[in-house]
Enzyme design. Structure first.
Site, PDB file in Angstrom:
ATOM      1  N   LYS A  44       0.806  -1.210   0.000  1.00 58.12           N
ATOM      2  CA  LYS A  44       0.000   0.000   0.000  1.00 58.12           C
ATOM      3  C   LYS A  44       0.844   1.267   0.000  1.00 58.12           C
ATOM      4  O   LYS A  44       0.485   2.255  -0.616  1.00 58.12           O
ATOM      5  CB  LYS A  44      -0.960   0.010   1.181  1.00 58.12           C
ATOM      6  CG  LYS A  44      -0.283   0.245   2.512  1.00 58.12           C
ATOM      7  CD  LYS A  44      -1.279   0.233   3.643  1.00 58.12           C
ATOM      8  CE  LYS A  44      -0.580   0.060   4.960  1.00 58.12           C
ATOM      9  NZ  LYS A  44      -0.026   1.282   5.512  1.00 58.12           N
ATOM     10  N   THR A  45       1.970   1.234   0.704  1.00 56.22           N
ATOM     11  CA  THR A  45       2.808   2.429   0.744  1.00 56.22           C
ATOM     12  C   THR A  45       3.316   2.758  -0.652  1.00 56.22           C
ATOM     13  O   THR A  45       3.310   3.904  -1.084  1.00 56.22           O
ATOM     14  CB  THR A  45       3.996   2.225   1.696  1.00 56.22           C
ATOM     15  OG1 THR A  45       3.503   1.712   2.929  1.00 56.22           O
ATOM     16  CG2 THR A  45       4.716   3.523   1.942  1.00 56.22           C
ATOM     17  N   ASP A 232      -3.413   7.644   5.067  1.00 61.99           N
ATOM     18  CA  ASP A 232      -2.944   6.278   5.304  1.00 61.99           C
ATOM     19  C   ASP A 232      -3.461   5.800   6.664  1.00 61.99           C
ATOM     20  O   ASP A 232      -3.815   6.615   7.514  1.00 61.99           O
ATOM     21  CB  ASP A 232      -1.411   6.274   5.294  1.00 61.99           C
ATOM     22  CG  ASP A 232      -0.859   4.876   5.121  1.00 61.99           C
ATOM     23  OD1 ASP A 232      -1.651   3.934   4.934  1.00 61.99           O
ATOM     24  OD2 ASP A 232       0.380   4.725   5.162  1.00 61.99           O
ATOM     25  N   ARG A 640       4.390  -8.494  10.420  1.00 65.11           N
ATOM     26  CA  ARG A 640       5.575  -7.653  10.190  1.00 65.11           C
ATOM     27  C   ARG A 640       6.739  -8.470   9.661  1.00 65.11           C
ATOM     28  O   ARG A 640       7.714  -7.920   9.163  1.00 65.11           O
ATOM     29  CB  ARG A 640       6.047  -6.959  11.484  1.00 65.11           C
ATOM     30  CG  ARG A 640       5.054  -6.047  12.197  1.00 65.11           C
ATOM     31  CD  ARG A 640       4.512  -5.003  11.313  1.00 65.11           C
ATOM     32  NE  ARG A 640       3.233  -5.436  10.784  1.00 65.11           N
ATOM     33  CZ  ARG A 640       2.654  -4.883   9.738  1.00 65.11           C
ATOM     34  NH1 ARG A 640       3.218  -3.890   9.107  1.00 65.11           N
ATOM     35  NH2 ARG A 640       1.490  -5.335   9.297  1.00 65.11           N
TER      36      ARG A 640
END
Length: 823
Positions: A44-45, A232, A640
């Site tokens: 997404k970033t 975001d 993560r």
DNA sequence: TCATCCACGGTTTTT
DNA sequence: CCGTGGATGA
């Protein structure tokens, strides 16, 4: 923009290179509102960055028309860099920042509209608590059961819901004396902030919304300017932040637009035929499975109801995960699927299974930490960089054991967040000088420094000064200058006037001087560092060094921001986020809370303290939605990890000075057994010895039978137990698209499992009764073999023995439950 | 006014 | 276990 031919022969655009069709669409879509539902690790970033770069390169927007909200300042800086490198030029005027930073920027410009000035102070939590404390004391509100934390929590919640004092007072039930007192506290708190020319964290957002609503012509400036707003981590916005975005994306009324454009003949009008200016285009990115900030008012409905709030909106799902191996994803999917009120989504990867997740159960948190340290050393010897390793935990208190062992094992590490430099008393003192200089109206800063260093100005003198200020309706700072009118002793009066003179003198230079110069002048005039150096308290030397470190930081700030003012520095310091400390080039292992970990990724992740009471945390049990949010937190932690994931826990955990038995987290058994390689399972760590059924004595080397089988075998005839463990064959982690009935059944099953789990593990804890050990005793441990007792602390159930084992080294054991025998 | 002592209590997560 | 804060005595 250069176009080259892609592998399929079509013109290839660097902005779209390597993107899947959904990602492409998310980059290229143009319309009033776009919701990108982006699973963990779905890029997404990158999509957001390319979307901004695309808006600029296609000339759909000028840089100054873009406002992008990120979760941390670091993410903002990175996004800016990446956009600029994508379009190959600096993008001046683009706002990329956090909610709080953006609001400070707006408020500094517009504060004068509503009774503040641009040099306002930002009160951090400690400041606002200190103020609340004073108020509670003044009003004797503790008699009504009010505490600092209850009041600050309630005020924060009210502000996040955009309730101001007036709204609250209107709806309050004044027959209830407690509510009446609270209204009084809230009112006083609000007016004290105003008088101090200060905002608290929540005000930064809330007051900006208030400003926009009260002054449409001010709002219009920003509504017209920002044509493309991107947010975001939208799942973690609270109502105030939601409203801010709502205000910013509103169309501008015809008459306001007309007033705005009057006298701007040179500029082409943006007005529609009906005279209005259209609302900005809004893009939000979020994942409701990663919503972990409900405790500070984050409202998942903001994302769920996006389509209702923005009717002509487009929704794009990003489901392919590019970060983690399938084993890690399967575990994450299995865990999160237990939250039954969620929108199903299918995360998948093409990376392959990868390594199994490693599980480990230590006897204590030190044992757990030692395992992690050993494992990190092995990984590092194998060529893995320290910076690619992260250790996560639920609470900051858990860092202590980890740090101790890491230091002993010579592992370079860095704790993000945690005990902050800026929370040290000496730093707060010096910062208070800077604040007092920047904002003369702020009495909090002034009170802090009034007698630091010691000047003989005590509470009595301070009260007299405050009284004088109240009587003449002036600031405390004004009273300082008039100290000679108070009839105080000559010595005290001189000290006060000296301080007033110092502050006034430095204040004169605020506009022009560099931060470092201002600080140096203050330090020189007060002799603060010299006094610390001369002190006989050995800790004061370290404090002096801290102050000099702060001075170094101001110099560094000046190099980084040649035009940076004192206000900029103070703002930056107050608004740093824990994750902003992350330094990719540091070459250290990163330690952080699960909350801080959001949005980050690491090759190897150690998720520690996976125990009942810790994850899920005790405190969450009572809250509605608490356990589900804790599960999302666990999910965030798992996702993560790129290649390696370790889940660890301890059988005993020392808290507040005493030792408690910990139980494995309920979430562990939501992960399919075959995904975890238990180096030491909870079963084998806590259940051996003659008092327990033989079936529980799983050996630590029999990996396959370690964990789930370890606890499920000694069970009696539990009804429905077979169903509980029926999660082999993938059914536990493939996403079912079934109706809520199955989800409910699943939830019911889970509830049953949890009970069973809890009972099971409690039952397996070994009990040595009142076994007492003395220094010099020889003991035999199931795992560590024979050893000699070196020390024993405390008696009874909390007794801890330190044992030097002949082969396994020195260990600390909780005598009551350790698998030991006295020889 | 200041330094020192003891009792107490508290701990989720953060801008 | 820690730091805070109130009370006490110089």
């Amino acid at each position: 923009m250069t176009f080259i031919l892609g592998p399929d022969g079509a013109p290839s655009n660097p902005l779209l290179d390597g993107l899947n069709p959904q990602q492409r669409e998310a980059v290229e879509y143009r319309g009033p509102a776009l919701l990108i539902l982006a699973g963990a690790g779905s890029g997404k970033t990158s999509v957001l960055t390319r979307r901004i770069a695309g808006l600029l390169s296609s000339q759909d927007a000028w840089p100054s028309q873009i406002l992008a909200i990120t979760f941390t300042n670091k993410a903002a800086a990175e996004m800016r860099d990446r956009v600029e490198s994508l379009i190959g030029q600096a993008a001046e005027g683009m706002w990329i920042s956090t909610f709080h930073s953006a609001c400070v920027r707006i408020l500094r410009r517009e504060a004068e509209h509503f009774g503040f000035t641009k040099n306002f102070t930002i009160y951090d939590s400690a400041d606002s608590r200190a103020l609340i404390k004073r108020i509670i004391k003044d009003l004797e509100a503790d008699a009504f059961g009010f505490t600092v934390s209850s009041v600050s929590g309630k005020i924060s919640r009210l502000k996040n819901e955009l309730n101001d004092v007036e709204t609250y007072a209107r709806n309050a039930n004044f027959n209830d004396p407690a509510e009446r007192v609270f209204a009084q506290i809230f009112r006083m708190y609000t007016s004290e902030l105003q008088r101090a020319n200060a905002f608290d964290f929540d005000d930064l957002i809330g007051q900006t919304v208030f400003l926009f609503r009260a002054f449409p012509q001010v709002a219009a400036i920003y509504q017209r300017r920002f044509r493309h707003i991107l947010v975001d981590e939208y799942q973690d916005t609270n109502h105030a932040q939601y409203s801010l975005i709502r205000e910013l994306t509103k169309p501008i009324d015809a008459h306001v637009a007309e007033a705005l454009e009057a006298g701007e003949g040179y500029r082409s009008s943006q007005r529609e035929p009906n005279g209005t200016i259209a609302g900005a285009s809004l893009t939000v990115v979020g994942d409701s499975d990663q919503s972990i900030y409900a405790f500070r008012g984050a409202d998942i409905r903001n994302i769920v109801e996006f389509e209702r709030d923005y009717p002509r909106s487009k929704v794009i799902l990003l489901e392919q995960n590019y970060r983690s191996t399938q084993n890690i994803l399967s575990a994450a999917n299995a865990v999160i699927s237990n939250n039954f009120d969620r929108k199903d989504k299918k995360l998948f990867t093409t990376i392959g299974d990868g390594e199994k997740i490693v599980g480990f159960t230590g006897y204590s948190q030190h044992d757990e930490a030692q395992f992690i340290a050993d494992e990190i050393t092995t990984l590092h010897d194998g060529g893995l960089d320290y910076k690619d390793i992260a250790v996560f935990y639920r609470t900051n208190a858990q860092t202590r054991a980890l740090e101790e062992i890491f230091i002993r094992s010579a592992i370079p590490y860095r704790v993000l967040g945690g005990t902050k430099f800026y929370e040290r008393a000496e730093i707060k003192d010096v910062m208070a000088y800077l604040i007092a200089v920047a904002n003369p109206a702020d009495p909090m800063a002034l009170r802090r420094i009034m007698n630091v260093p010691k000047r003989g100005i005590g509470p009595a003198t301070e009260a007299a000064l405050q009284l004088h200020a109240d009587k003449h309706e002036q600031t405390l700072r004004d009273s300082l200058r008039q100290a000679d009118q108070l009839g105080l002793g000559p010595k005290v009066t001189g000290a006060i006037l000296g301080l007033a003179g110092l502050l006034d003198e430095v204040t004169l230079r605020v506009e022009t001087a560099k931060v470092a110069d201002i600080l140096e002048a203050i330090l020189k005039r007060t002799g603060y560092v010299e006094l610390l150096r001369a002190s006989r308290d050995p800790q004061d030397e370290a404090r002096a060094e801290n102050v000099e470190e702060l001075l170094a930081q101001t110099k560094e700030f000046n190099t980084r921001n040649p035009d940076g003012t004192l206000l900029d520095f103070l703002t930056e310091v107050t608004l740093v986020a824990a994750a902003d400390d992350l330094d990719d080039s540091s070459g250290t292992v990163s330690l952080m809370t699960l909350h801080t970990a959001k949005g980050l990724e690491f090759d190897t992740v150690f998720l520690t303290g996976v125990e009942e009471g810790l994850l899920p945390h005790q405190m969450s049990a009572g809250e509605p939605g608490g356990p589900a949010e804790e599960r999302r937190l666990f999910y965030v932690g798992i996702t993560r990890a790129r290649r390696r994931l370790y889940l660890s826990l301890a059988m005993t955990r020392a808290q507040f000075g005493d030792v408690n038995v910990a139980m494995p987290s309920r979430y562990l058994q939501e992960i399919p057994t075959e995904l975890i390689d238990w180096r030491q399972s909870p079963g084998s760590a806590n259940s051996r010895g003659g008092t327990q059924p033989r079936a529980l004595n799983a050996r630590r080397d029999s990996i396959g039978s370690g964990f789930n089988s370890g606890f499920s075998s000694g069970t009696g005839s539990g009804a429905g137990r077979a169903a509980s463990f029926d999660r082999g064959g993938g059914s536990g982690y493939g996403y079912s698209s079934g109706p809520s009935a199955t989800a409910l059944a699943r939830a019911a099953r889970n509830a049953e499992k949890k009970t069973e789990w809890t009972n099971r593990v409690t039952g397996t804890v070994r009990d040595n009764g009142d076994l007492t050990l003395a220094v010099g005793d020889r003991v035999k441990h199931d795992d560590f073999g024979e050893g000699t007792v070196k020390s024993v602390t405390a008696n009874g159930p909390k007794s801890i023995a330190e044992v030097q084992f002949d082969e396994a080294g020195r260990k600390r054991l909780l005598v009551k439950i350790a698998p030991i025998e006295k020889l």
